[in-house]
Every structure is written in structure tokens, then in C-alpha cells.
Design a protein around this motif. Structure first.
Motif, PDB file in Angstrom:
ATOM      1  N   LYS A 648       0.827  -1.207   0.000  1.00 14.46           N
ATOM      2  CA  LYS A 648       0.000   0.000   0.000  1.00 14.46           C
ATOM      3  C   LYS A 648       0.860   1.257   0.000  1.00 14.46           C
ATOM      4  O   LYS A 648       0.543   2.253  -0.671  1.00 14.46           O
ATOM      5  CB  LYS A 648      -0.911   0.003   1.229  1.00 14.46           C
ATOM      6  CG  LYS A 648      -2.023  -1.024   1.169  1.00 14.46           C
ATOM      7  CD  LYS A 648      -2.887  -0.971   2.428  1.00 14.46           C
ATOM      8  CE  LYS A 648      -3.996  -2.023   2.369  1.00 14.46           C
ATOM      9  NZ  LYS A 648      -4.822  -2.005   3.605  1.00 14.46           N
ATOM     10  N   ALA A 649       1.959   1.204   0.729  1.00 14.84           N
ATOM     11  CA  ALA A 649       2.828   2.386   0.831  1.00 14.84           C
ATOM     12  C   ALA A 649       3.465   2.721  -0.516  1.00 14.84           C
ATOM     13  O   ALA A 649       3.455   3.888  -0.944  1.00 14.84           O
ATOM     14  CB  ALA A 649       3.903   2.151   1.891  1.00 14.84           C
ATOM     15  N   LYS A 652       0.823   3.820  -3.088  1.00 18.08           N
ATOM     16  CA  LYS A 652       0.324   5.169  -2.854  1.00 18.08           C
ATOM     17  C   LYS A 652       1.296   6.221  -3.377  1.00 18.08           C
ATOM     18  O   LYS A 652       0.895   7.255  -3.901  1.00 18.08           O
ATOM     19  CB  LYS A 652       0.098   5.357  -1.352  1.00 18.08           C
ATOM     20  CG  LYS A 652      -0.463   6.716  -0.966  1.00 18.08           C
ATOM     21  CD  LYS A 652      -0.690   6.802   0.536  1.00 18.08           C
ATOM     22  CE  LYS A 652      -1.258   8.160   0.916  1.00 18.08           C
ATOM     23  NZ  LYS A 652      -1.476   8.273   2.388  1.00 18.08           N
ATOM     24  N   ARG A 653       2.597   5.939  -3.279  1.00 17.05           N
ATOM     25  CA  ARG A 653       3.606   6.924  -3.689  1.00 17.05           C
ATOM     26  C   ARG A 653       3.833   6.905  -5.193  1.00 17.05           C
ATOM     27  O   ARG A 653       3.982   7.957  -5.816  1.00 17.05           O
ATOM     28  CB  ARG A 653       4.916   6.625  -2.962  1.00 17.05           C
ATOM     29  CG  ARG A 653       6.045   7.607  -3.261  1.00 17.05           C
ATOM     30  CD  ARG A 653       7.280   7.248  -2.465  1.00 17.05           C
ATOM     31  NE  ARG A 653       8.392   8.112  -2.801  1.00 17.05           N
ATOM     32  CZ  ARG A 653       8.692   9.243  -2.180  1.00 17.05           C
ATOM     33  NH1 ARG A 653       7.934   9.648  -1.163  1.00 17.05           N
ATOM     34  NH2 ARG A 653       9.727   9.985  -2.529  1.00 17.05           N
TER      35      ARG A 653
END
Length: 706
Positions: A648-649, A652-653
């Protein structure tokens, strides 16, 4: 309507018979005549008479002798007899006649009016007596019918009660609920209150259910103390010891003192019992409990009908408890089986993970070494042998997992329209190196015109690979023939024929069973390939069969599957990306197995990619917060958390694509991967070719997105 009476006239002279008949004409009764004593006796055997007129002087049996014989017959011993005589010897004849039970003695000539009056009196008495008899019989029949009807209604009521009781008792599969239902059935049908108890695990008695026609009294019933295992003299133990009902139709102070300990007697008196009956509950060859039914009404008793009904109720309760016990045991067995199945699945998954993980660095280092241009030719063959054996090891692990899926019915097919010939070609190419190594002649005849099927391409190719691999393994010299043809029913058959070792007739029916091998130890393997293949073929609606003429005669395996008219969809506009058209990727590699991380890093860097290593979730998250990545390549089993948070991290970026690496390859593992947000799931040891395809796909997307 009064029935005509029968009158018997006995005389040896016809003129006298006629005269007597004429004298009795006005009575309108049935007159019967007899000419002798013998004939009269015969007439008496056929019917009863209201009165008998008997001549005294007759040849053969005279009147007195005939009368004596008449009196010996029970049915005629009280029939009135009137003697008629022409002799005026009143002293002897009259006395003798009356001694034989005569009611009158008439001298001739007979006066008709007097005779009619006397006979009419006896006829009237006879008819009234018969009427009373009939009324008595009719009354007796009526009473019998009423009694039979009452008994039938009572029996019907009992059967209806027992039928309802059976339905209520089997309505629950719990001990406590069954006992509670039993108590509610007894009250008020059989008693004013009821106690149900059972033997506890320590040998004492415990109360399990109560019922009272006055619900407010039930709390008082629950206060009754039951004996422990050492109080065997307590009255409650009696039915457990004897196994027979215990009935007392008169409860007095002496009975209470004999059965109940002194400290409990006041509570029993407060319940005001007048009679009781305790009936045992038999189950599995022993007394497991009892029903105690108690009357509180004065004079109320437990009669045989009530006790029979209570016994039947106890019998049905025992059957219901048996059902409860069987259900409990079946439920426990099911739970144990489910737990064992889960443990087995978990063990297989962990085993595959532990076996697969070390294979990834081996394969990646082999691929990297084989790609080195200056490696000596002398080492290339050993490297190829090592690679093949590592891949075989991975295949064996896959077979074990597939067997687990087969056993649990969890094999899932991803169907699409595919070309059987293309899948066969792929399988042949995989095995071509082994075919050439053995110097086998390979002949391929793909004659089928309809060769498109709705199937899972990976699974169907797995079947073809298993069959061809087996043919190569058991053929040391000769040839291998792969052919297809159209079936009459619209399907396609794929035949793989070899000239190898063949199979004995007795073994041919067993080769599709798990762990069955024709030649133990030949060419490795666990004997699972054909067993798994049969399941996969049947899931596709097809059949698989094996034939051999015996040892040394070769083997033929035929796979038949249904075809479809539809052809595979062409993915318009999709071109195979070339390496030159992609850019190098920034890859975050999250892997806690050091050797795997090192080997994958070397392989990826050889292909020009930039690789950043992370060995746990915490360090990966720190990198994801500060750096940009094009691809997350992550193991699933990490020591400090889930890779989903990292996915997810980075997504997201950068909108990054994710590829999961795992030693777990079950369907649930793939579903979990997708839940984390990963697009692909690669099972260890990593298929380097498949990994390259994914990297190429990712590179093309990067070019399009930029």
C-alpha cells in the motif's frame, strides 16, 4: 315383535295327535308332533320348546322314560312337561309324573279350553323369559361394545400421546433439552409433578429437569437434594440398582422415613405427595437416569395402564438420548476430522514453503552462471543436470500440494478457450531435452480438425506434460508417438504411445491411484502424476485411459476431452514487448531469506535493473517513504508483519505494481496475495522465465505511463 313359541306334542296315535293340534289352533304358535319317545328326543336336539305334551302310554319308550331322558339334557331340563293319560291310576302315575318334573297331569278326554289355557300360560312365560334373555344379551353386548370403544379410544389416545412424545423428544439433539421435554410430557398427563434425574460421572445422582402443574412450585422441586455415590441406601438409588420401576400408591410417614434422610423429609412433606412411581431410563445396556412421577391428589394411584405408558415414554426417551449420543460422537468425530484436515493442510503448506525457499537461490544462481559467456563448456552440462533436478524437486512439491487439493476438492479451474495443439507443443518442448538425451525417435501427428477446448490451459498442459514425461521415463530406446484425432462424439483424443517397458495387466487398473509406481525408484517421482492427471481430466469433463500388452510391449495413454466451436480470442493490438523497448526498473526486493535475496539481486542486476534490498517490513516502509520504486518484489512470510502494508505504501507513492514470492502455493494463498494488492503470485523456486515476462510487462507499462 314376539317370536312364535314351539310346542311339542308326543303320542303314538295319530287321532290323538290331531285332536290335540286342533285344541291348540287358537294359540297361533308353532306346533310340532312326534309319534314316539325316540322321535321326540330327536326333535329336542334340533330346537327348544316352550312346553311339551307327553302321552304316558306309548310302545317302546313310554312317557315317563321319555321325560327322564328329556330332563338329562341341560337345554331341556327345565322345559315344562304336561302328561296326558287315559288311565285313572292317579296314585302311581301322578306321583311318578311329578317326580320327573312334570308341571301337570291331565286325563283324557281333554277339555280343549282348559288345555289351551294351561299351554298358553307356559307359552307366555317362555316368551317373556326369552325376551328377558334377549334384553340381557343386548345389554351385555352394549356394555361390551362401550367397553371396547372406550378401550379403543384410550389406546388411540395413548398412541397419539406417544407419537407426540416421540416428535418432541427427537426435536433436540442436546441432553438437557431432551430431559426438559420429557418432564413437560409427564405433567399433567401422568402426574401432578415430575422429576428427571441421571447418574453423574462420580456415581451419584443429579437432577436434570423438573415440571409441576403449578409453575410456582418448580423452584421447590429444584431444592430437592440428591444422594452422592456413597449414599446407596437412599431411595433414589433403587431403580438404578434393580433396573425395574418402583411404585408406591400410598405415601405415608413410614414410607418417607424409609426412603428419605431426616434432613430432607420436611421438604418432601411440603410437596404433599400421595403416590409416586419411578421408572428407569435404559440406554446402551445400563440405567442412565429415571423419571419420578408424583400424585398430590388424594386417592390418585398409578395403575397398570399408566405404568405401561410411562414405560413406553421411558423407552422412547432412551432412543432419543441414543440419538443425542450418536450425534455428539459424530459431531466430535467431524470436528476432529476437520481439525486433522486443517492440520494436514497447514503441515503441507509449511512443508512446501520450507522445501521451496532454498530452491530459489539455487535456480537463480544456476541461471546466472549459465548466462556467463566465458563459463567452460565442461561445466555447462553439469549445470543443466543440476537445473533439471532442482526443477524436478519443485515438481514433486507441486504434486504433493495438488494431491492435497484433490483430496479436499479445492482444485479450481481458470477456464478459457485454448488450442490443444499449442498446449501439446509446449509440453513436448519441455520434455524435448530428455527425449533427445535418450535418443528416442519422436513422431507428432496432430490430425484433429477440432482442437479447441474450454479449459484451464495450465492444468491441461500439466496433464500432457505428466503423460509425456512418464512415456519418456519408461522408454530407454525406441520411439515416442504423440497424436490427436477427432472423436465421433465431437471431442478430441490425445494419444501418447511409447515402446517402453510396458505394464502388467494386473497393475494397469492401479496406475491412476496415488503413490502407485510401475517401477519403484525409476526416474524419481512419487507416483502422483497420473492420479492428479485423472482428476484434472475429469474436472474438464473428459476421460483418461491406459493400455499395455504387458512388460516390454510399450504403453498407450489416451486423453479425451470435449471440444468447442469457439476459437481463442486474439488480443488485438497486443505485441510481445522486446527488451530493447523497455527501460530498466527500480525494484524494492523484500525478502528475509538472505540467500534468496542475494541470488535474486544478482540476477536482476545482471539484467540491468536497480535493486534495493529490505529484510523486514519496518525497513521496507522506511525505504518506501523516501524513495520511488517501479516494482515491489516481496516474500509473504516476513518476521515482523504483513507485506500488504508495504504494498500500500509504495502503491500510494508511485502506483507501483507488486509481485509476491512465496513457498505457499495453495488457492487461499493466491487469494490472500490479491487481497494485499499484489498483481502476481510466484511460487518458489521462482520461475526465472516467468519473472522475466513480468518484468518486461512492467517495463512496457512504465514506457506507456511516462
Amino acid at each position: 315383535m314376539v317370536k312364535e313359541a314351539n310346542i311339542l306334542i308326543v303320542d303314538d296315535r295319530q287321532d290323538k295327535l290331531l285332536a290335540l293340534e286342533t285344541a291348540l289352533d287358537g294359540l297361533e304358535q308353532n306346533v310340532v308332533t312326534a309319534r314316539s319317545g325316540d322321535e321326540a328326543l330327536r326333535k329336542l336336539l334340533l330346537q327348544d320348546f316352550a312346553v311339551i305334551l307327553l302321552d304316558v302310554n306309548m310302545p317302546g319308550l313310554d312317557g315317563f322314560e321319555t321325560a327322564a331322558l328329556i330332563r338329562q339334557r341341560p337345554r331341556s331340563e327345565s322345559t315344562p312337561i304336561i302328561f296326558i293319560s287315559a288311565m285313572n291310576d292317579s296314585g302311581n302315575h301322578v306321583t311318578r309324573g311329578y317326580s320327573l318334573g312334570a308341571v301337570d297331569y291331565i286325563l283324557t278326554p281333554v277339555i280343549p279350553e282348559i288345555l289351551r289355557a294351561k299351554v298358553a300360560a307356559f307359552v307366555d312365560l317362555y316368551q317373556k323369559t326369552e325376551q328377558v334373555k334377549r334384553q340381557a344379551e343386548e345389554h351385555a353386548q352394549l356394555l361390551h361394545a362401550q367397553s371396547a370403544r372406550a378401550q379403543a379410544e384410550a389406546a388411540k389416545e395413548r398412541m397419539a400421546f406417544l407419537a407426540d412424545a416421540s416428535s418432541v423428544l427427537v426435536a433436540s439433539l442436546e441432553y438437557e433439552k431432551t430431559f426438559e421435554n420429557l418432564a413437560r410430557l409427564v405433567v399433567p398427563r401422568l402426574a401432578e409433578f415430575c422429576l428427571v434425574d441421571r447418574m453423574d460421572k462420580l456415581g451419584g445422582i443429579e437432577q436434570v429437569a423438573v415440571a409441576h402443574q403449578d409453575p410456582e412450585q418448580e423452584e421447590l422441586l429444584r431444592q430437592i437434594r440428591y444422594p452422592g455415590p456413597e449414599e446407596t441406601s437412599h431411595g433414589a438409588f433403587r431403580v438404578y440398582v434393580t433396573g425395574e420401576p418402583f411404585v408406591c400408591n400410598r405415601v405415608d410417614e413410614k414410607m418417607i422415613a424409609d426412603l428419605v434422610p431426616e434432613g430432607d423429609r420436611e421438604l418432601i412433606r411440603a410437596l404433599r405427595p400421595t403416590s409416586f412411581a419411578a421408572v428407569p431410563l435404559h440406554a446402551r445396556g445400563r440405567v442412565i437416569g429415571s423419571i419420578t412421577m408424583v400424585h398430590t391428589e388424594p386417592g390418585a394411584i398409578f395403575n397398570p395402564d399408566t405404568l405401561w405408558l410411562a414405560g413406553e415414554l421411558a423407552h422412547r426417551t432412551a432412543l432419543a438420548l441414543d440419538n443425542v449420543e450418536l450425534y455428539r460422537k459424530a459431531n466430535e468425530a467431524r470436528q476432529e476430522a476437520e481439525a486433522a484436515s486443517l492440520a494436514k493442510d497447514h503441515f503441507m503448506a509449511m512443508l512446501s514453503h520450507e522445501l521451496r525457499t532454498p530452491l530459489t537461490p539455487v535456480l537463480t544462481h544456476l541461471v546466472r552462471l549459465a548466462s556467463e559467456p566465458d563459463i567452460p563448456e565442461l561445466l555447462r552440462h553439469p549445470l543443466e543436470v543440476i537445473r533439471r533436478n532442482v526443477e524436478l524437486e519443485a515438481r514433486l512439491i507441486d504434486d504433493l500440494l495438488d494431491l492435497t487439493r484433490v483430496g479436499s476438492g479445492k482444485i479450481h479451474l481458470e477456464r478459457e478457450v485454448v488450442d490443444v495443439h499449442a498446449l501439446l507443443g509446449n509440453a513436448i518442448e519441455i520434455c524435448r531435452g530428455d527425449v533427445e538425451a535418450k535418443g528416442l525417435e519422436l513422431k507428432v501427428d496432430l490430425e484433429a480438425q477440432d482442437h479447441f477446448v474450454n479449459a484451464d490451459p495450465a492444468r491441461l498442459q500439466q496433464v500432457f506434460w505428466n503423460v509425456i514425461k512418464n512415456a519418456v521415463k519408461f522408454t530407454d530406446e525406441g520411439s515416442l508417438h504423440v497424436a490427436t484425432r477427432d472423436e465421433e462424439d465431437g471431442g478430441i483424443s490425445i494419444t501418447v504411445r511409447d515402446t517402453g517397458s510396458g505394464i502388467e495387466k494386473t497393475l494397469q487398473a492401479r496406475v491412476f491411484q496415488p503413490f502407485e509406481q510401475v517401477e519403484r525408484g525409476k526416474g524419481g517421482g512419487l507416483g502422483l502424476g497420473l492420479a492428479i492427471s485423472r482428476t484434472l481430466v475429469e474436472l474438464h469433463g473428459g476421460t483418461i485411459a491406459l493400455e499395455s500388452d504387458g512388460p516390454g510391449q510399450g504403453t498407450t495413454v489416451t486423453v479425451a476431452v470435449p471440444t468447442v466451436a469457439e476459437r481463442p480470442r486474439e488480443e488485438a493490438g497486443r505485441a510481445t514487448p522486446e527488451r530493447d523497448g523497455t527501460r530498466q526498473l527500480r525494484i524494492l526486493l523484500l525478502e528475509d531469506h538472505v540467500d534468496t535475496s542475494e541470488s535474486l539481486t544478482l540476477l536482476l542486476e545482471m539484467q540491468g535493473h536497480e535493486v534495493t534490498q529490505a529484510f523486514d517490513v519496518a525497513s521496507a516502509l522506511k525505504l518506501a517513504e523516501t524513495r520511488d520504486f517501479d516494482l515491489l518484489l516481496s516474500d509473504l512470510g516476513l518476521p515482523d508483519g504483513s507485506p500488504g502494508v508495504v504494498m500500500k505504501a509504495v502503491a500510494k507513492r508511485n502506483g507501483t505494481m507488486g509481485v509476491a514470492l512465496s513457498g505457499f502455493g495453495m488457492d487461499k494463498d493466491v487469494e490472500r496475495t490479491r487481497g494485499y494488492g499484489f498483481r502476481h503470485h510466484l511460487v518458489k523456486p521462482v520461475d526465472v522465465g516467468r519473472l522475466e515476462e513480468i518484468l518486461l510487462e512492467c517495463g512496457v507499462e512504465e514506457i506507456i505511463n511516462h
